[in-house]
Design an enzyme around this catalytic site. Structure first.
Site, mmCIF file in Angstrom:
data_model
loop_
_atom_site.group_PDB
_atom_site.id
_atom_site.type_symbol
_atom_site.label_atom_id
_atom_site.label_comp_id
_atom_site.label_asym_id
_atom_site.label_seq_id
_atom_site.Cartn_x
_atom_site.Cartn_y
_atom_site.Cartn_z
ATOM 1 C CD GLU A 377 -31.797 -26.522 17.467
ATOM 2 O OE1 GLU A 377 -31.725 -26.672 15.974
ATOM 3 O OE2 GLU A 377 -30.916 -26.894 18.173
HETATM 4 C C1 LIG Z 1 -34.405 -26.829 27.648
HETATM 5 C C2 LIG Z 1 -34.689 -25.939 26.834
HETATM 6 C C3 LIG Z 1 -33.567 -25.232 26.090
HETATM 7 C C4 LIG Z 1 -33.932 -23.956 25.219
HETATM 8 N N1 LIG Z 1 -32.886 -23.389 24.542
HETATM 9 C C5 LIG Z 1 -33.012 -21.986 23.836
HETATM 10 C C6 LIG Z 1 -32.107 -21.360 23.341
HETATM 11 O O1 LIG Z 1 -30.846 -21.757 23.373
HETATM 12 N N2 LIG Z 1 -32.321 -20.298 22.954
HETATM 13 C C7 LIG Z 1 -33.532 -19.733 22.694
HETATM 14 O O2 LIG Z 1 -33.665 -18.594 22.170
HETATM 15 N N3 LIG Z 1 -34.763 -20.467 23.008
HETATM 16 C C8 LIG Z 1 -34.591 -21.774 23.752
HETATM 17 N N4 LIG Z 1 -35.302 -22.258 24.222
HETATM 18 C C9 LIG Z 1 -36.859 -21.974 24.230
HETATM 19 C C10 LIG Z 1 -37.636 -22.745 23.068
HETATM 20 O O3 LIG Z 1 -36.948 -22.464 21.654
HETATM 21 C C11 LIG Z 1 -39.112 -22.521 23.070
HETATM 22 O O4 LIG Z 1 -39.579 -23.272 24.219
HETATM 23 C C12 LIG Z 1 -39.875 -22.888 21.985
HETATM 24 O O5 LIG Z 1 -39.640 -22.045 20.815
HETATM 25 C C13 LIG Z 1 -41.418 -22.810 22.291
HETATM 26 O O6 LIG Z 1 -41.743 -21.829 22.815
HETATM 27 P P1 LIG Z 1 -42.537 -21.634 24.141
HETATM 28 O O7 LIG Z 1 -41.958 -22.450 25.250
HETATM 29 O O8 LIG Z 1 -42.751 -20.302 24.605
HETATM 30 O O9 LIG Z 1 -44.147 -22.296 23.847
HETATM 31 P P2 LIG Z 1 -45.311 -21.541 23.132
HETATM 32 O O10 LIG Z 1 -45.071 -20.811 21.979
HETATM 33 O O11 LIG Z 1 -46.068 -20.765 24.331
HETATM 34 O O12 LIG Z 1 -46.244 -23.072 22.818
HETATM 35 C C14 LIG Z 1 -46.807 -23.608 23.446
HETATM 36 C C15 LIG Z 1 -47.848 -24.437 22.568
HETATM 37 O O13 LIG Z 1 -48.436 -24.016 21.562
HETATM 38 C C16 LIG Z 1 -48.103 -24.222 20.278
HETATM 39 N N5 LIG Z 1 -48.191 -23.168 19.552
HETATM 40 C C17 LIG Z 1 -47.879 -21.890 19.535
HETATM 41 N N6 LIG Z 1 -48.108 -20.954 18.560
HETATM 42 C C18 LIG Z 1 -48.699 -21.906 17.671
HETATM 43 C C19 LIG Z 1 -49.664 -21.549 16.485
HETATM 44 N N7 LIG Z 1 -49.519 -20.259 15.937
HETATM 45 N N8 LIG Z 1 -50.425 -22.761 16.067
HETATM 46 C C20 LIG Z 1 -50.533 -23.878 16.592
HETATM 47 N N9 LIG Z 1 -49.871 -24.118 17.776
HETATM 48 C C21 LIG Z 1 -48.983 -23.229 18.089
HETATM 49 C C22 LIG Z 1 -46.786 -24.760 20.496
HETATM 50 O O14 LIG Z 1 -46.225 -25.686 19.390
HETATM 51 C C23 LIG Z 1 -46.777 -25.245 21.767
HETATM 52 O O15 LIG Z 1 -47.219 -26.655 21.720
HETATM 53 C C24 LIG Z 1 -35.355 -23.654 25.090
HETATM 54 C C25 LIG Z 1 -36.309 -24.313 25.742
HETATM 55 C C26 LIG Z 1 -36.164 -25.195 26.539
HETATM 56 C C27 LIG Z 1 -37.142 -25.880 27.220
#
Ligand SMILES: Cc1cc2nc3c(=O)[nH]c(=O)nc-3n(C[C@H](O)[C@H](O)[C@H](O)COP(=O)(O)OP(=O)(O)OC[C@H]3O[C@@H](n4cnc5c(N)ncnc54)[C@H](O)[C@@H]3O)c2cc1C
Length: 565
Positions: A377
């Site tokens: 979220e």
């Molecule tokens: C158990 C679980 C349930 C989930 N449920 C849902 C769901 O129901 N629906 C849905 O749509 N998604 C869902 N998600 C996805 C979740 O919302 C994403 O994992 C989350 O938004 C982060 O995206 P990412 O994992 O691709 O990380 P990334 O975006 O790749 O980020 C990796 C790291 O880099 C940092 N980062 C990224 N961009 C920047 C920036 N511009 N500046 C500084 N730091 C940055 C992040 O904070 C993080 O620490 C779920 C994930 C999990 C693990």
């Protein structure tokens, strides 16, 4: 901007007697239902699944209809009552809380916020009974935090749209029949040009992947969801074409008090476990509750839980009172509550010592379950940037006004001078403290705590001004500077909510009865004063460049280069 909007914060929002009564009934019977399954929750975590009969029980209780209006068969809860209910569920089981939360906070919230009457009539009654469980489909393999970069497409075909794409880590994916799906529309190359759609499981071309094996929330369903040439009628569109990004952000914003409520519930549970543990365990001939270092842990857990609860409740109440613009406050509540829970879970495990590490005890499961809250979220990094940049946008536009009016000074000197003098006056008054914005309705006993917030408000305005003047438009790339301001804003809003809550308790029950709550405020306001001061001091003097250089070096090597041999 250096002003305190006291009427937003005081008095601390109270629930109506009627709402409180309903909620007490729900919370009481929910406790009965969930306490019957305590042993099961542990087993389902191990197995990584929850049985369909249990989900039927949740449906029977009405847990999928919490936020759906009564007219459509739901319980019609506002944000505060919803958040309090999720709190109760999370005391027992985080997987259950996330199953209900993904349905109500995000899965079908788009329908509530943007749905047409026809769409609501068609779907809400079945969503309320749980006949349809909802899921929110935004994340993709290549698109997480950068939600605008999704690749799923929706192409217009007569009165329909054809959806193609793959979604990742979708909570409730394996049990949902109703999906809120985001897809690129029209100029699919343009970043952010997306649209939201309702998609149902029975549409040809919808499929879900296997259950993901996760660190925590193991019994909840997380899967991929695939859309292959799925024909979706235009009547299933949510909101305007091309406005899907706004729809997604509004859904996430509106649902945040669900996650916050869950975090508070888990903290309350942990405080119960840890205090019992500290009362029962003896070392060095004493119960460990007698050791200062154990008291310190429990004291901090209590402060963090109370402050999180005050903040989450305040945000929920702002939403219920019809405030539209509470996105920054909602983000603050999510960041603070999720991080408080993380510290709380870690300290509870530490208080239990080796037992905390054993699967026989509940601590390790709670630690595993708690970790995700800082990631989903909206990650806490992204939310911190959002908090700082949104707040600075206001000040930035003031500065823009100033530079615009300076340009026009020679054509329209009076107008230009007016803007200039107003801004200069504000700066001068902030710097000298003459026009410090103050609380007028805080009890005398709490005035010193209120002064911490008042001083910080003035200092924040000065710090933001300094940061914007230093970095100008480049502030977008200055993440460490933004984070410091965000951390100060988080601390300040949490302090304001806690101050408001303690103030209302003091007014209602007197100093003696509110004594413990005053202790909480004593601790919090001192912590906030120190942390905020440090963050402001770091605006001009910090080690950012050295840290970034070290990171660059490590990135290039992809290893740690030093050794002692
Ligand atoms: C158990 C679980 C349930 C989930 N449920 C849902 C769901 O129901 N629906 C849905 O749509 N998604 C869902 N998600 C996805 C979740 O919302 C994403 O994992 C989350 O938004 C982060 O995206 P990412 O994992 O691709 O990380 P990334 O975006 O790749 O980020 C990796 C790291 O880099 C940092 N980062 C990224 N961009 C920047 C920036 N511009 N500046 C500084 N730091 C940055 C992040 O904070 C993080 O620490 C779920 C994930 C999990 C693990």
């Amino acid at each position: 901007m250096g002003y305190i909007e006291e009427e937003m914060l005081l008095p601390f929002p109270a629930m109506s007697a009627e709402e409180r009564e309903t909620l007490q009934g729900v919370v009481g019977s929910l406790g009965e239902l969930l306490s019957r399954h305590e042993a099961d929750f542990k087993a389902w975590d191990r197995a990584g699944t929850m049985p369909p009969e249990y989900i039927e029980e949740l449906k029977g209780f009405g847990l999928f209809g919490l936020v759906i209006p009564e007219a459509h068969g739901g319980l019609g809860f506002g944000s505060a009552a919803y958040s309090r209910t999720l709190q109760e569920v999370a005391k027992f089981d985080a997987s259950t809380a996330v199953t209900i939360g993904a349905h109500s906070s995000i899965g079908m919230r788009g329908l509530l916020l943007f749905g047409s009457e026809a769409q609501k009539t068609r779907f809400l009654p079945r969503l309320a009974t749980g006949e349809l469980i909802a899921a929110f489909c935004l994340t993709e393999p290549g698109s997480g935090s950068d939600a605008a970069s999704i690749r799923t497409t929706a192409t217009r075909d007569g009165d329909d749209w054809i959806l193609d794409g793959n979604k990742l880590w979708i909570t409730n994916g394996g049990i949902a029949e109703f999906f809120t799906v985001f897809a690129k529309t029209e100029n699919a190359d343009t970043r952010g040009n997306m649209t939201a759609f309702i998609v149902t499981k029975d549409m040809p071309g919808v499929s879900v992947g296997p259950h993901e094996d996760k660190m925590g929330l193991r019994a909840s369903s997380t899967t991929t969801v695939h859309f292959e040439q799925v024909r979706v009628p235009d009547t299933y569109r949510l909101g305007d074409v091309g406005k899907g990004f706004k729809v997604a952000m509004k859904i996430l914003n509106s649902g945040r008090t669900g996650l916050g409520g869950g975090a508070v519930g888990a903290m309350k549970h942990l405080i119960g476990l840890s205090t019992k543990q500290a009362n029962e365990r003896s070392q060095f001939g004493k119960r460990i509750r007698e050791f200062g270092l154990i008291k310190q842990k429990i004291g901090h857990m209590v402060v963090d839980c109370y402050a999180s609860e005050a903040t989450v409740h305040m945000v929920a109440a702002l939403a219920d009172q019809g405030y539209e613009d509470y996105a920054v406050e909602a983000a603050i509540s999510k960041v603070f509550a999720s991080e408080s829970l993380w510290h709380c879970a870690d300290e509870a495990l530490q208080t239990a010592g080796g037992n905390g590490y054993m699967t026989e005890y509940p601590y390790e499961r709670i630690v595993r379950d708690a970790r995700i809250n800082r990631i989903f979220e909206g990650t806490n990094e992204i939310l911190r940037l959002f908090i700082a940049l949104t707040a600075m946008d206001d000040v930035g536009s003031h500065l823009k006004e100033l530079s615009k009016s300076l340009q026009g000074v020679f054509e329209d000197p009076i107008k230009g001078f007016g803007v200039l003098s107003e801004y200069a006056l504000r700066r001068a008054s902030l710097a000298t403290g003459i026009r410090k914005s103050v609380f007028t309705k805080v009890e005398t006993r709490l005035k010193t705590h209120a002064a911490v917030f008042e001083d910080a408000t003035k200092d924040l305005a000065i710090a933001v001004d300094r940061v914007l003047r230093k970095h100008g438009r480049n502030i977008i790339g200055k993440q460490l500077a933004s984070k410091r301001l965000a951390d100060a804003m988080i601390d300040m809003f949490v302090l304001a909510c806690t101050l408001s809550r303690v103030n209302s308790s003091l007014v209602a029950s007197g100093e003696q009865k509110a004594a413990q709550e005053i202790h909480i405020l004593d601790v919090l306001s001192d912590q906030v004063r120190r942390r905020v001061r440090q963050n402001f001091d770091l605006v001009d003097r910090n080690e950012d460049e050295s840290l970034k250089a070290l990171a660059e070096h490590a990135f290039d090597l992809e290893r740690y280069p030093w050794d002692t041999i």
